[in-house]
Design an enzyme around this catalytic site. Sequence first.
Site, PDB file in Angstrom:
ATOM      1  N   GLY A 106      88.832  37.827  -8.384  1.00 56.82           N
ATOM      2  CA  GLY A 106      87.694  37.016  -7.972  1.00 56.82           C
ATOM      3  C   GLY A 106      87.668  35.683  -8.710  1.00 56.82           C
ATOM      4  O   GLY A 106      87.340  34.641  -8.124  1.00 56.82           O
ATOM      5  N   SER A 107      88.035  35.710  -9.979  1.00 56.54           N
ATOM      6  CA  SER A 107      88.047  34.464 -10.764  1.00 56.54           C
ATOM      7  C   SER A 107      89.030  33.467 -10.156  1.00 56.54           C
ATOM      8  O   SER A 107      88.749  32.259 -10.098  1.00 56.54           O
ATOM      9  CB  SER A 107      88.457  34.739 -12.213  1.00 56.54           C
ATOM     10  OG  SER A 107      87.561  35.621 -12.818  1.00 56.54           O
ATOM     11  N   CYS A 158      81.746  40.223 -18.544  1.00 57.66           N
ATOM     12  CA  CYS A 158      82.634  39.330 -19.268  1.00 57.66           C
ATOM     13  C   CYS A 158      82.032  38.890 -20.587  1.00 57.66           C
ATOM     14  O   CYS A 158      82.728  38.410 -21.458  1.00 57.66           O
ATOM     15  CB  CYS A 158      82.946  38.105 -18.410  1.00 57.66           C
ATOM     16  SG  CYS A 158      83.452  38.574 -16.772  1.00 57.66           S
ATOM     17  N   ASN A 192      75.372  38.425 -10.732  1.00 58.72           N
ATOM     18  CA  ASN A 192      75.949  39.623 -11.332  1.00 58.72           C
ATOM     19  C   ASN A 192      75.060  40.281 -12.379  1.00 58.72           C
ATOM     20  O   ASN A 192      75.193  41.456 -12.655  1.00 58.72           O
ATOM     21  CB  ASN A 192      77.318  39.317 -11.950  1.00 58.72           C
ATOM     22  CG  ASN A 192      77.356  38.009 -12.691  1.00 58.72           C
ATOM     23  OD1 ASN A 192      76.948  36.973 -12.163  1.00 58.72           O
ATOM     24  ND2 ASN A 192      77.832  38.045 -13.915  1.00 58.72           N
TER      25      ASN A 192
END
Length: 381
Positions: free
Chosen positions: A72-73, A326, A152
């Site tokens: 996704g990043s 993260c 998120n």
Amino acid sequence: MNKNIYLDHAATTYVKKEVLNEMMPYFSKKFGNPSAIYKLGDENKNIVNLARERVARALNAKPTEIYFTGCGSESDNWALKGIAFANKDKGNHIITTCIEHAAILKSCEFLEKLGFEITYLSVDKYGRIDLDELKNTIKETTILISVMFANNEIGTIEPVKEIAQIAKEHNIYFHTDAVQAVGNVKIDVKELGVDMLSLSGHKLYGPKGIGALYIKEGTNIEKLIHGGGQELGKRAGTENVPSIVGLGKAMEIAYRDFDKNNSKILALREYFITEVERRIPDVKLNGHRELRLPGNINFSFNGVDGGTLLEMLNLHGISASSGSACSARNVKPSHVLKAIGLDDNTIKSSLRFSLGVENTKGDIDYVLTILEKEVYKLRKI
Ligand code: PLP
């Protein structure tokens, strides 16, 4: 104590058996390079195309509009840098929000160093952007708007369709980071009117290290990785066939079983929220009450250190999160909770619980009992 209750599905999910079964042959027996012209290669080219079709079908896109990426990043990086580089003659202004994932925020920081101008939209106390602020921020030089589909940390869903409409009226590209939404919310890229959309395999019971970027036909975007002709010549590198197969299958299953899973998870979320508010005094639900991801719960427990509470839950076999995955080991207060107006102490007292398909009411009852007990204990200290 043998309990193992996983409530961190927003961080990652396990790979479903059905998904794994489809992936397995492509690690060994069916190892061919999809670019090769003999049978072993051809079969893999077909299977990659099938996966592309499955992803496309789930989003109502064309298969030629789906590009596989490494995560996704990577999809987020590509959307931002790819549009910036290809359209710099038209302008250097990009609009995003202050609650995006690091993959967007750090890409923006990088682009700022190259001379691009970034506007970070604020959000209200629920984490929603203001469409009038967006309209007022648009300038002659604006080339891209990037607003996440759903956050998120607090699960808040943004007005994506309305943003897409505004972008279209001004002839500006619109990208949405839908990494948390895909699989959890029904998404039709045509109906939404987005130009680009990022997704990631490991948030929807697929493998890690695989993502995709939907790029609407005709979008002027720079290549991501220069090299061979894979991914329609836009993202070179021999395809990660097993993971691509896994992502395709995970997408198919997510929407095949959507209604059943969605209503189950929604009911569990409502039960969780109601019971926390009933049993534990002085708590605050973060994020929007209704416009939120079905599996997201984020609470501040006033007077409690979230890190300690998380450790206590861990000792009881419960996995949750104190912020986005993260930054779970990062002591910096969450930029999302800050943006919705929480003070540092309230931020530190916040935990995220994210539900998944395997969770049961029994799991939630157990978690509620432990949570009530531990919050009470920690507040007494
Ligand atoms: N965007 C959002 C909203 C996310 O939640 C995440 C992962 O947590 C990402 C992007 C990055 O996805 P990946 O882990 O596949 O790089």
